[in-house]
Enzyme design. Structure first.
Site, PDB file in Angstrom:
ATOM      1  N   GLU A  17       0.828  -1.206   0.000  1.00  0.00           N
ATOM      2  CA  GLU A  17       0.000   0.000   0.000  1.00  0.00           C
ATOM      3  C   GLU A  17       0.865   1.259   0.000  1.00  0.00           C
ATOM      4  OE1 GLU A  17      -3.759   0.027   1.709  1.00  0.00           O
ATOM      5  OE2 GLU A  17      -3.970  -1.711   0.410  1.00  0.00           O
ATOM      6  N   HIS A  76      -5.854   1.812  -0.613  1.00  0.00           N
ATOM      7  CA  HIS A  76      -4.945   2.465  -1.558  1.00  0.00           C
ATOM      8  C   HIS A  76      -4.853   1.666  -2.846  1.00  0.00           C
ATOM      9  CE1 HIS A  76      -3.642   3.930   2.351  1.00  0.00           C
ATOM     10  NE2 HIS A  76      -3.153   4.987   1.746  1.00  0.00           N
ATOM     11  N   LYS A  85     -10.737   6.255   4.160  1.00  0.00           N
ATOM     12  CA  LYS A  85      -9.752   6.907   3.290  1.00  0.00           C
ATOM     13  C   LYS A  85      -9.606   6.123   1.991  1.00  0.00           C
ATOM     14  CE  LYS A  85      -4.868   8.003   2.901  1.00  0.00           C
ATOM     15  NZ  LYS A  85      -3.519   7.752   3.405  1.00  0.00           N
TER      16      LYS A  85
END
Ligand code: S3P
Length: 427
Positions: free
Chosen positions: A86, A143, A170
């Site tokens: 990530e 991510h 996120k």
């Protein structure tokens, strides 16, 4: 949307918060970064522990956390151990990853932890359960360093992370063209309007994605990452530049200011900054407390004592209505102006409202012992010497954020420097 507050920062309200990652590989480097972070006007710090200990050695990580906690002061500390897959340096098994984060939660030295969605739902659920009683908030992150996946897939990840119980989500993805950046921003907008139950962070990485880092807040993103001494991911720009651009974007939402309201807690410097700012802009200056004292022919302390706080608030609200009609005026508001919703409405619509921030101890030092500030008197007994003062500030924080279009950090600056910063923003 469920907003929340950690220490002196509220998430999901007001301007996006600037998170400054620190990426040192040894104590000296980390301490140097931390020293500069306080000068960089970020809102919070993310410790990228994988840069310090890629193997995640619990003992040394926990020891370092202790040093960072001590050094950071008021701002929230986010613990992140980013794995290689990530974009980090971390190279440990899922079990070791969860065990390390468990230790961090139990230590209560971090205010937030970042957990990677790809590490697996079961472990994440366990840790989230543990984080609640410990008062630690969890950011669940996804991510993709290769591409910006299909919009449906991104939304699916968002829903999954919310479903698992994230306090904040996120999504950081790589654009392969400018259309990907636009798509991510438009997805953010629809997350903000339709899907987000908790604050979210949406980043389009790399050179091409910079727009999402500076303007993501306009589309709902709650946090943006800015480089302190070093960037921690592709596309991060320096915190100072980020703050400046974000304030320009925030300020422009209000149009050309006919009047400027300065708000903030007692001791943040509204009066000295306001007076100077008025002079510099060729605007008149009005200090609400001074005006109330002149009109009532007595001191604020006396009004509180003889008529009570409610009466003072009424005077304050009526005065604000009058002041909000003046042209070319800088108005320094009383610290408690945001106690009433009707005042917040006026502040956010009648001009440019600037939230002056400083750290709690500095504000307290400036006003302690001032007998004409009734809400300071008797607030010096608790905790670290300004517990009650701190509590009152924190209870108002979300309202300050809501009322203001831009925030300016006064920490370590004198009024002249703060005024120059504001003037630059206005230009
Ligand atoms: C108050 C702040 C004071 C003054 C009054 C109440 C508050 O103004 O209006 O004592 O509620 O925070 P300053 O912020 O200028 O000290």
């Amino acid at each position: 949307m469920k907003t929340f507050q950690i220490r002196t920062v509220s998430f999901g309200q007001g301007q996006p918060k600037i998170c400054v990652p620190i990426v040192g590989s040894c104590k000296e480097e980390l301490m140097e970064e931390m020293g500069s972070v306080t000068l960089l006007s970020g809102d919070m710090v993310e410790w990228r522990a994988d840069c310090y200990s890629p193997g995640g050695e619990t003992e040394s990580v926990m020891k370092m956390m202790g040093h960072l906690r001590k050094k950071i002061g008021d701002p929230p500390l986010l613990f992140t151990f980013r794995s290689k897959a990530e974009g980090g340096l971390g190279d440990i098994s899922d079990d070791a990853y969860f065990a390390l984060n468990e230790c961090v939660i139990k230590s209560s030295k971090a205010d937030m932890i970042d957990l990677e969605l790809k590490r697996g739902a079961e472990g994440i659920k366990e840790l989230i359960k543990m984080s609640r009683p410990a008062g630690v908030r969890v950011v669940l992150s996804y991510h993709n360093f290769l591409e910006t996946p299909a919009s449906e897939e991104i939304l699916e990840r968002l829903h999954m992370m919310q479903h698992l119980g994230a306090d904040m989500t996120k999504i950081a993805v790589m654009p392969n063209n400018s259309e990907d950046v636009l798509r991510l921003l438009s997805l953010s907008q629809s997350m903000k309007e339709k899907h987000a139950k908790v604050p979210f962070i949406a980043v389009s990485m790399g050179e091409e994605g910079v727009l999402s880092r500076i303007a993501g807040g306009l589309f709902g993103s709650a946090v943006t990452y800015g480089a302190g001494l070093h960037a921690s991911a592709p596309g991060q720009i320096a915190v100072r530049d980020l703050r400046k651009i974000m304030n320009i974007l925030g300020g422009h939402r209000c149009g050309v200011p006919k009047r400027i309201f300065l708000i903030g807690f007692m001791g943040c410097g509204k009066t000295s900054v306001g007076r100077l700012l008025g002079e510099k802009l060729g605007y008149s200056f009005a200090d609400m407390d001074e005006l109330i004292e002149t009109e009532q022919k007595t001191s604020i302390a006396d009004i509180f004592r003889t008529k009570g706080e409610g009466y003072f608030r009424e005077l304050e609200s009526r005065l604000l209505v009058r002041l909000s009609k003046l042209n070319k005026t800088v108005i320094s508001c009383g610290g408690g102006i945001v106690e009433r919703d009707e005042n917040i409405k006026i502040l956010s619509g009648a001009g440019l409202t600037i939230f002056l921030k400083d750290d709690i101890n500095s504000m307290y030092d400036r006003v302690k012992g001032d007998g004409n500030r009734p809400l300071v008197v008797g607030r010096d007994a608790e905790g670290d010497g300004c517990g009650g003062f701190r509590e009152l500030y924190l209870s108002r924080l979300a309202n300050y954020e809501q009322a203001a279009a831009i925030s300016v950090y006064g920490k370590g600056k004198d009024p002249k420097q703060i005024v120059n910063e504001i003037v630059q923003l206005l230009q």
